[in-house]
Design an enzyme around this catalytic site. Structure first.
Site: not given
Length: 523
Positions: A235, A462, A492
């Site tokens: 991320s 996601d 995610h």
């Protein structure tokens, strides 16, 4: 307010969520050019690390017990590395960055140290790596697994803003005002929060940005004794990795970016992308509920009906919160936060279904526990500094400072993107409006010509870092650098989801240097 103000949201939410939700249910840098060395006047690259047994995570890191031994009985080790507070003044004050490592099992075939960043920004690597270590045990065959609290996070000069009582009120407030009175209350809260951050952490706020963190990575690489950086970023960690690759392209070794951030978007575009991404995930959740027929606990015969009922439920909460945990009620903001938290992983869709069903009966405990997990609230009522660090890093990175009028003008587009999350993420654009430190960029520069291949993993479902960002990162890194792998799934981050195809691609690259074919698709 939502914790994240950009599309850089922490990826391993499942680790925090498991503890919190299940318990409830049962200075701006001058040096921005490319370089191959983060040399400094104090010669900090030659410092020796003093590895010791790890203490329990601090409250700022989320608390809890000291990390359990690794498989086979090896103990985690912790140390600190000194880095310049301001790389433009390399002989000035230093900041201690907290490190943790689990040593490689096969020392004779050891490749080096694999450094992890778990996103946020604001996630503590000290707390997260041991909790998720079983997912990386194959990689520990030939790597020391290493993570850290980035500057401003946890015990690495952690940013502090408001106290626990103030944070309870801050996260319970109406984050989607409907009239001028509510707008003033929200903007006053945001202004007060920023002032508290300046009062309690003003000395460190200018220096917690991603440019400094990338230079810290290179100093860590040197101190750990590696000629190249071996890196696994999730991320926001993909943005940090991209900035590192831009600054030090020839020092990139083997790197993997999972749940890839779109580096081309400003904060408004990033928030709008998240609104679309969370709506897509909610669509998937609702359709899954419908497909299970009578097993689904939620009212509605179609996905649209289920989502309309959720919207109606949130509107009712705005007028009348329900019982939460202890004396705290479940407000509209907390419920939206909790719904978003559960959408980070398909594994937690059953908790979302249960939480919505219970809340329909007046019990908001589970949804509030989910919200607490996203905000970094521990079960004892203390908060980690996840939220404070997240805001501080985002606001020193981004130049965007939106006025009330500008924010209100953009809300219709957000509402069109998501009836559930549009207002929530649209109003979050105000998070940096009163920030005491100016921002650095509209979006980061991650161009890295000449860098070694970087594996980019994008998940089609996601919610927090939408799939389209993977291609944007590949284009921005430059020809021949980004190698895309698509995971057709939900959640995610892909590697920790257990998909064998994704894990084989990553493990083959990190352990044996085998670069998968660009465009590889895993299902």
């Amino acid at each position: 307010m939502p914790t994240s103000t950009t599309p850089c949201t922490a990826t391993l939410r499942a680790t925090t969520l498991r503890a919190a939700a299940l318990a409830a249910a049962v200075a701006l840098l001058a040096l921005t050019g490319c370089s191959d060395d983060s040399g400094n006047g104090q010669d900090l690259g030659k410092q020796q690390l003093d590895w010791q047994d790890c203490p329990a995570p601090s409250t700022a890191e989320g608390g809890g017990p000291a990390p359990s031994p690794l498989p086979g009985g090896a103990e985690w080790q912790c140390a600190t590395v000194a880095v310049p507070r301001d790389y433009a003044e390399p002989d000035g004050e230093t900041v201690d960055i907290a490190l943790i490592r689990g040593q490689a099992r096969d020392q004779d075939r050891r490749i080096g140290s694999l450094i992890y960043n778990f996103g946020g920004p604001g996630s503590s690597g000290i707390a997260t790596l041991p909790a998720a270590a079983k997912d990386y045990e194959r990689l520990r065959e030939r790597y020391d697994l290493v993570s850290f609290d980035p500057r401003g996070v946890g015990r690495s000069a952690g940013v502090k803003c408001e106290n626990d009582r103030q944070l309870d009120a801050y996260y319970a407030q109406d984050a989607t005002p409907d009239d001028a009175t509510e707008e003033k209350i929200l903007t006053d809260h945001i202004k007060t929060y920023a002032a508290s951050c300046e009062k309690n952490s003003g000395a460190v706020l200018p220096y917690v940005g991603t440019l400094n963190a990338a230079r810290d990575l290179d100093l860590m690489r040197q101190v750990l004794g590696d000629d190249k950086l071996y890196y696994f970023g999730f991320s926001y960690g993909t943005e940090l990795g991209g900035v590192y690759a831009h600054l030090f392209p020839k020092k990139v070794g083997r790197a993997v970016f999972d749940a890839v951030v779109d580096p081309t978007k400003d904060s408004e575009q990033g928030s709008l992308g998240q609104a679309k991404g969370f709506q897509l995930a909610l669509d998937g959740f609702a359709q899954d509920c419908v497909d299970r027929g009578d097993e689904c606990q939620l009212p509605g015969s179609t996905a649209k009906e289920i989502e309309e009922n959720i919207v109606e439920f949130l509107q009712q909460l705005e007028k009348k919160p329900i019982t939460g945990i202890g004396e705290r009620e479940l407000t509209q903001s907390a419920a939206t936060n909790g719904i978003a938290q559960a959408l980070y992983s398909k594994e937690y869709w059953p908790l979302l279904e249960q939480g919505l069903d219970e809340a329909d009966g007046g019990n908001g405990q589970l949804l509030l526990a989910l919200s607490d997990a996203l905000n970094g609230r521990n079960q004892d009522g203390t908060y980690s500094n996840l939220g404070a660090a997240n805001t501080a890093i985002n606001c020193v990175d981004s130049k965007d400072r939106y006025t009330l009028a500008e924010t209100k003008a953009k809300l219709p587009v957000f509402r069109a993107a998501s009836p559930v999350f549009g207002d929530w993420l649209g109003w979050s654009m105000l998070s940096c409006t009163n920030w005491p430190v100016p921002g650095t960029w509209e979006h980061p520069d991650v161009s890295a010509p000449g860098a070694a291949p970087i594996l980019l993993i994008g998940t089609t479902g996601d919610p927090a870092t939408p799939y389209e960002g993977t291609r944007k990162m590949a284009d921005a890194l430059g020809k021949g650098v980004g190698v895309e792998v698509t995971y057709r799934g939900e959640g995610h981050g892909a590697y920790n989801g257990g998909n064998r195809c994704v894990q084989a691609a990553v493990d083959g690259y990190l352990l044996r240097g085998r670069v998968p074919a660009a465009g590889t698709v895993c299902e």
